[in-house]
Design an enzyme around this catalytic site. Structure first.
Site, PDB file in Angstrom:
ATOM      1  N   HIS A 192       0.919  -1.317  -0.020  1.00 36.30           N
ATOM      2  CA  HIS A 192       0.055   0.028  -0.192  1.00 36.30           C
ATOM      3  C   HIS A 192       0.905   1.341   0.029  1.00 36.30           C
ATOM      4  O   HIS A 192       1.993   1.306   0.302  1.00 36.30           O
ATOM      5  CB  HIS A 192      -0.835   0.171   1.203  1.00 36.30           C
ATOM      6  N   HIS A 247       3.859   7.253   3.410  1.00 39.59           N
ATOM      7  CA  HIS A 247       4.835   6.201   3.370  1.00 39.59           C
ATOM      8  C   HIS A 247       4.386   5.280   2.301  1.00 39.59           C
ATOM      9  O   HIS A 247       3.359   5.178   1.591  1.00 39.59           O
ATOM     10  CB  HIS A 247       4.834   5.695   4.759  1.00 39.59           C
ATOM     11  N   GLU A 278       7.416   1.352   5.137  1.00 41.46           N
ATOM     12  CA  GLU A 278       6.871   0.343   5.889  1.00 41.46           C
ATOM     13  C   GLU A 278       7.301  -0.940   5.451  1.00 41.46           C
ATOM     14  O   GLU A 278       6.976  -1.220   4.270  1.00 41.46           O
ATOM     15  CB  GLU A 278       5.366   0.751   6.184  1.00 41.46           C
TER      16      GLU A 278
HETATM   17  C1  LIG Z   1      -2.299   2.277   9.659  1.00 43.25           C
HETATM   18  C2  LIG Z   1      -1.611   1.415  10.611  1.00 43.25           C
HETATM   19  C3  LIG Z   1       0.100   1.287  10.001  1.00 43.25           C
HETATM   20  C4  LIG Z   1      -0.170   0.296   8.792  1.00 43.25           C
HETATM   21  O1  LIG Z   1      -0.638  -0.751   9.102  1.00 43.25           O
HETATM   22  O2  LIG Z   1      -0.187   0.472   7.694  1.00 43.25           O
HETATM   23  C5  LIG Z   1       0.406   2.786   9.299  1.00 43.25           C
HETATM   24  O3  LIG Z   1       0.676   2.682   8.170  1.00 43.25           O
HETATM   25  S1  LIG Z   1       0.755   3.858  10.559  1.00 43.25           S
HETATM   26  C6  LIG Z   1       1.252   5.460   9.910  1.00 43.25           C
HETATM   27  C7  LIG Z   1       1.684   6.012  10.807  1.00 43.25           C
HETATM   28  N1  LIG Z   1       2.797   5.966  11.610  1.00 43.25           N
HETATM   29  C8  LIG Z   1       4.043   6.222  11.339  1.00 43.25           C
HETATM   30  O4  LIG Z   1       4.313   6.926  10.445  1.00 43.25           O
HETATM   31  C9  LIG Z   1       4.953   5.553  12.370  1.00 43.25           C
HETATM   32  C10 LIG Z   1       6.526   5.864  11.876  1.00 43.25           C
HETATM   33  N2  LIG Z   1       6.818   7.223  11.912  1.00 43.25           N
HETATM   34  C11 LIG Z   1       7.603   7.808  12.762  1.00 43.25           C
HETATM   35  O5  LIG Z   1       8.351   7.263  13.677  1.00 43.25           O
HETATM   36  C12 LIG Z   1       7.743   9.377  12.482  1.00 43.25           C
HETATM   37  O6  LIG Z   1       6.744  10.008  11.813  1.00 43.25           O
HETATM   38  C13 LIG Z   1       9.126   9.812  11.929  1.00 43.25           C
HETATM   39  C14 LIG Z   1       9.318   9.235  10.258  1.00 43.25           C
HETATM   40  C15 LIG Z   1      10.385   9.327  12.374  1.00 43.25           C
HETATM   41  C16 LIG Z   1       9.365  11.275  11.812  1.00 43.25           C
HETATM   42  O7  LIG Z   1       9.418  11.761  12.812  1.00 43.25           O
HETATM   43  P1  LIG Z   1       8.392  12.877  13.325  1.00 43.25           P
HETATM   44  O8  LIG Z   1       9.053  13.401  14.854  1.00 43.25           O
HETATM   45  O9  LIG Z   1       7.198  12.671  13.372  1.00 43.25           O
HETATM   46  O10 LIG Z   1       8.876  14.314  12.494  1.00 43.25           O
HETATM   47  P2  LIG Z   1      10.053  15.371  12.043  1.00 43.25           P
HETATM   48  O11 LIG Z   1       9.296  16.615  11.610  1.00 43.25           O
HETATM   49  O12 LIG Z   1      11.035  15.289  13.203  1.00 43.25           O
HETATM   50  O13 LIG Z   1      10.710  14.511  11.071  1.00 43.25           O
HETATM   51  C17 LIG Z   1      12.266  14.063  11.040  1.00 43.25           C
HETATM   52  C18 LIG Z   1      12.559  14.531   9.379  1.00 43.25           C
HETATM   53  O14 LIG Z   1      12.032  13.580   8.712  1.00 43.25           O
HETATM   54  C19 LIG Z   1      11.187  14.142   7.621  1.00 43.25           C
HETATM   55  N3  LIG Z   1       9.765  13.160   7.494  1.00 43.25           N
HETATM   56  C20 LIG Z   1       9.090  13.104   8.376  1.00 43.25           C
HETATM   57  N4  LIG Z   1       8.048  12.490   7.899  1.00 43.25           N
HETATM   58  C21 LIG Z   1       8.227  11.901   6.637  1.00 43.25           C
HETATM   59  C22 LIG Z   1       7.372  11.324   5.829  1.00 43.25           C
HETATM   60  N5  LIG Z   1       6.254  10.681   6.053  1.00 43.25           N
HETATM   61  N6  LIG Z   1       7.968  11.144   4.566  1.00 43.25           N
HETATM   62  C23 LIG Z   1       9.269  11.833   4.236  1.00 43.25           C
HETATM   63  N7  LIG Z   1       9.912  12.586   5.232  1.00 43.25           N
HETATM   64  C24 LIG Z   1       9.519  12.425   6.525  1.00 43.25           C
HETATM   65  C25 LIG Z   1      10.742  15.489   8.017  1.00 43.25           C
HETATM   66  O15 LIG Z   1      10.607  16.194   7.047  1.00 43.25           O
HETATM   67  C26 LIG Z   1      12.114  15.870   8.768  1.00 43.25           C
HETATM   68  O16 LIG Z   1      13.233  16.133   7.894  1.00 43.25           O
HETATM   69  P3  LIG Z   1      13.931  17.751   8.051  1.00 43.25           P
HETATM   70  O17 LIG Z   1      12.780  18.548   7.928  1.00 43.25           O
HETATM   71  O18 LIG Z   1      14.707  17.579   6.496  1.00 43.25           O
HETATM   72  O19 LIG Z   1      14.650  17.506   9.088  1.00 43.25           O
HETATM   73 CO   LIG Z   2       0.679   1.816   6.233  1.00 49.55          CO
END
Ligand SMILES: CC[C@@H](C(=O)O)C(=O)SCCNC(=O)CCNC(=O)[C@H](O)C(C)(C)COP(=O)(O)OP(=O)(O)OC[C@H]1O[C@@H](n2cnc3c(N)ncnc32)[C@H](O)[C@@H]1OP(=O)(O)O
Ligand SMILES: [Co+2]
Length: 145
Positions: free
Chosen positions: A8, A87, A136
């Site tokens: 997905h 993702h 993921e």
């Molecule tokens: C429905 C259930 C399940 C399934 O079975 O399918 C799911 O899919 S659940 C989906 C939701 N769950 C998650 O996303 C869990 C994993 N994610 C994380 O642990 C955090 O979101 C993260 C990825 C570690 C990001 O950390 P966070 O503190 O939330 O954000 P920051 O702003 O500090 O981000 C750091 C850095 O990473 C970039 N970033 C953040 N999210 C994404 C993204 N989705 N895609 C690409 N890049 C991302 C963000 O822009 C920051 O970059 P810089 O600004 O350059 O530092």
């Molecule tokens: Co998912």
């Protein structure tokens, strides 16, 4: 690591209800599943099926809306208020073997495997280690495909 089936694409949205209208009316989706809450992941989820010619399951769009208290999706929506691609999820046969392989390559695995929306274990790999794509990894459901 052997590239697996794209299960997905996760799309964050401020409103699953509005996104359902979009996928039905603009994208012509005909199979949209009932939304459900997944409190362990802090999200409301809705799967939209994409069609295939084979009769096998196609890649799904996974609409995700934050539940109250969720910080990761809420933070993503703060930066992208209209929502957006969040993702990509690939299947593997063995979640623990896949985790070990990513870690051996120096990739940051975010937490331990946990049960995802398809009822099988999942984990995430940090987008900064994956060419900017939050990735993921999910174990293929038994008997699927
Ligand atoms: C429905 C259930 C399940 C399934 O079975 O399918 C799911 O899919 S659940 C989906 C939701 N769950 C998650 O996303 C869990 C994993 N994610 C994380 O642990 C955090 O979101 C993260 C990825 C570690 C990001 O950390 P966070 O503190 O939330 O954000 P920051 O702003 O500090 O981000 C750091 C850095 O990473 C970039 N970033 C953040 N999210 C994404 C993204 N989705 N895609 C690409 N890049 C991302 C963000 O822009 C920051 O970059 P810089 O600004 O350059 O530092
Ligand atoms: Co998912």
């Amino acid at each position: 690591m052997k590239l697996g089936r794209l299960n997905h694409i996760g799309v964050a949205t401020p409103s699953i209800a509005d996104s359902i209208v979009f996928y039905r009316e603009v994208m012509g989706a005909t199979k949209i599943h009932e939304p459900f809450d997944l409190p362990e992941q802090g999200v409301k989820v809705c799967f939209v099926d994409t069609p295939t010619d084979t009769g096998l399951n196609g890649t799904q769009i996974e609409l995700i809306e934050p539940l109250p208290g969720n910080t990761s999706i809420a933070g993503f929506l703060e930066k992208n208020p209209a929502g957006g691609q969040h993702h990509m999820c690939y299947e593997v046969p063995d979640i623990h073997a896949a985790k070990a392989e990513f870690e051996a390559m120096g990739k940051r695995v975010l937490g331990e495997p946990r049960i995802g929306a398809h009822g099988t274990p999942i984990f995430f790999v940090h987008p900064k280690d994956m060419g900017g794509v939050l990735t993921e990894i999910m174990e293929t459901p038994k008997g699927a495909h």
